[in-house]
Design an enzyme around this catalytic site. Structure first.
Site, PDB file in Angstrom:
ATOM      1  N   VAL A   1     -19.096  -8.922  44.274  1.00  0.00           N
ATOM      2  CA  VAL A   1     -20.356  -9.565  44.637  1.00  0.00           C
ATOM      3  C   VAL A   1     -20.103 -10.656  45.662  1.00  0.00           C
ATOM      4  CG1 VAL A   1     -22.288 -10.963  43.806  1.00  0.00           C
ATOM      5  CG2 VAL A   1     -21.431  -9.056  42.422  1.00  0.00           C
TER       6      VAL A   1
ATOM      7  N   ARG B   1     -17.280  -8.060  29.784  1.00  0.00           N
ATOM      8  CA  ARG B   1     -18.261  -6.967  29.669  1.00  0.00           C
ATOM      9  C   ARG B   1     -17.592  -5.592  29.688  1.00  0.00           C
ATOM     10  NH1 ARG B   1     -20.862  -3.851  33.461  1.00  0.00           N
ATOM     11  NH2 ARG B   1     -19.880  -5.052  35.143  1.00  0.00           N
TER      12      ARG B   1
ATOM     13  N   ARG C   1     -14.784 -13.412  50.163  1.00  0.00           N
ATOM     14  CA  ARG C   1     -15.563 -12.175  50.077  1.00  0.00           C
ATOM     15  C   ARG C   1     -16.861 -12.286  50.888  1.00  0.00           C
ATOM     16  NH1 ARG C   1     -16.417 -11.918  43.691  1.00  0.00           N
ATOM     17  NH2 ARG C   1     -14.198 -12.374  43.892  1.00  0.00           N
TER      18      ARG C   1
ATOM     19  N   LYS D   1     -22.853 -22.726  51.651  1.00  0.00           N
ATOM     20  CA  LYS D   1     -21.623 -22.391  52.400  1.00  0.00           C
ATOM     21  C   LYS D   1     -21.339 -20.900  52.350  1.00  0.00           C
ATOM     22  CE  LYS D   1     -18.702 -21.801  48.732  1.00  0.00           C
ATOM     23  NZ  LYS D   1     -17.652 -20.791  48.459  1.00  0.00           N
TER      24      LYS D   1
ATOM     25  N   SER E   1     -11.749 -23.398  46.419  1.00  0.00           N
ATOM     26  CA  SER E   1     -10.820 -22.781  45.464  1.00  0.00           C
ATOM     27  C   SER E   1     -10.944 -21.267  45.499  1.00  0.00           C
ATOM     28  CB  SER E   1     -11.118 -23.276  44.042  1.00  0.00           C
ATOM     29  OG  SER E   1     -12.503 -23.118  43.750  1.00  0.00           O
TER      30      SER E   1
ATOM     31  N   ASP F   1     -15.027 -26.930  50.986  1.00  0.00           N
ATOM     32  CA  ASP F   1     -15.439 -25.641  50.438  1.00  0.00           C
ATOM     33  C   ASP F   1     -16.023 -24.751  51.529  1.00  0.00           C
ATOM     34  OD1 ASP F   1     -15.639 -23.838  48.395  1.00  0.00           O
ATOM     35  OD2 ASP F   1     -17.434 -24.693  47.502  1.00  0.00           O
TER      36      ASP F   1
END
Length: 331
Positions: free
Chosen positions: A282, A34, A258, A194, A141, A247
């Site tokens: 985000v 984008r 994050r 999660k 990951s 995960d």
């Protein structure tokens, strides 16, 4: 699979990591980006200046597009890797015909806020993509570790075993190991959940709760995830597998998470808006908390961790109060 026509939709860290993986296995990747600044920098220097800037891309194997329609029409496999909150707006000009006979692959660990649906349901209901043409890439990951070629285990989920194997071949490699599953709903909902749990972990860390409490929090979190998954989509799954428990662990504890970082800033007293502006990335858990709370109005699963995070983020309840109350409910 070297001549497979693959498009990647998205330009963030995980999208960049997936492109890096694909370039090891196929001759050409069609990449929708984008931001014009990223396209310009890639063409001039071979780097994404905003995400995983240390990765040097082989530009002779990349075709860059500034609209998703063109990238998709030139590809058979479409890997979506944009934040779930932006997916609907990214592809709003597409119609069902544009995705007909395409293999749709989600690498999105989130839920569509406008519809309160996981990605599979969104494409099925809005673009008539049959479940037989769909696959999910999930598992513990972090893009940063993929960029450094650290050993990573991913799970490919699809009700179509042939497609699952094809996607596995596309991304498997020297530092990417893959397993195959048919639990598409479980492997989409588990990452959504999660992320919320990782937010809680970050909040608790900033409030001064130590490793002892974190262990109880995360063991309670996997129970909460298991009960919710079994209620929403009963399936013979082992919640201890890496795609579920692994995960959760990497997102709740890692320095790269994050969602944990978002929670940590909230725990320090930042507002949601200030946290979003500061991070410039985000955190899927923010949107997920509201979506799961609303979805659970139908299922009535006891989810004290989700409820606490929701109250902090959306009801402006003091984190200290909510976590203190939560601590009394965990075991």
């Amino acid at each position: 699979m070297q001549n497979s026509k693959v498009a990647v939709i998205g330009s963030g860290s995980w999208a960049s990591a997936i492109v890096k993986i694909l370039l090891n296995n196929i001759n050409k990747v069609n990449w929708y980006i984008r931001e014009p600044e990223i396209i310009k920098n890639l063409k001039e220097y071979g780097h994404n200046p905003f995400y995983l800037s240390s990765v040097n891309f082989n530009m002779s194997k990349l075709e860059l597009f500034n609209n998703p329609e063109r990238a998709i029409e030139n590809s058979n496999y479409i890997i979506f890797c944009v934040p779930s909150a932006y997916l609907h707006n990214t592809i709003k000009h597409l119609n069902s015909a544009d995705l007909e006979d395409k293999i749709i692959i989600s690498a999105i660990k989130g839920i569509i806020p406008e519809y309160n649906t996981v990605i599979t349901e969104y494409f099925n209901k809005n673009f008539n993509v049959p479940y037989n043409n769909y696959a999910v890439i999930s598992g513990p990951s972090h893009a940063e570790e993929v960029a450094r070629e650290r050993l990573t285990y991913l799970t490919i989920s699809s009700v179509n075993n042939v497609i699952a194997k094809e996607v596995s071949e596309l991304i498997s490699g020297r530092f990417i190991y893959t397993t195959i599953s048919s639990d598409i709903y479980g492997t989409e909902y588990a990452p959504v959940l999660k992320n919320i749990m990782a937010l809680a972990s970050g909040i608790c860390h900033s409030l001064g709760y130590g490793d002892n409490f974190q262990a109880v929090l995360i063991s309670s979190a996997i129970k909460e995830i298991r009960i919710f998954l079994n209620k929403v989509h009963p399936f013979e799954r082992d919640i201890n597998n890496s795609v579920y428990l692994g995960d959760l662990l990497v997102t709740a504890y890692s320095q790269y998470s994050r969602n944990r970082m978002f929670g940590a800033m909230i725990g320090k007293g930042y507002s949601v808006k200030a946290t979003q502006m500061e991070m410039k990335m985000v955190a899927e858990g923010y949107y997920a908390a509201k979506c799961i709370k609303e979805i659970n109005n139908k299922y009535h699963v006891k989810m004290p961790i989700v409820d606490a995070v929701y109250s902090i983020l959306y009801d402006n309840s003091p984190p200290e109060k909510e976590i203190k109350s939560l601590a009394k409910k965990l075991s």
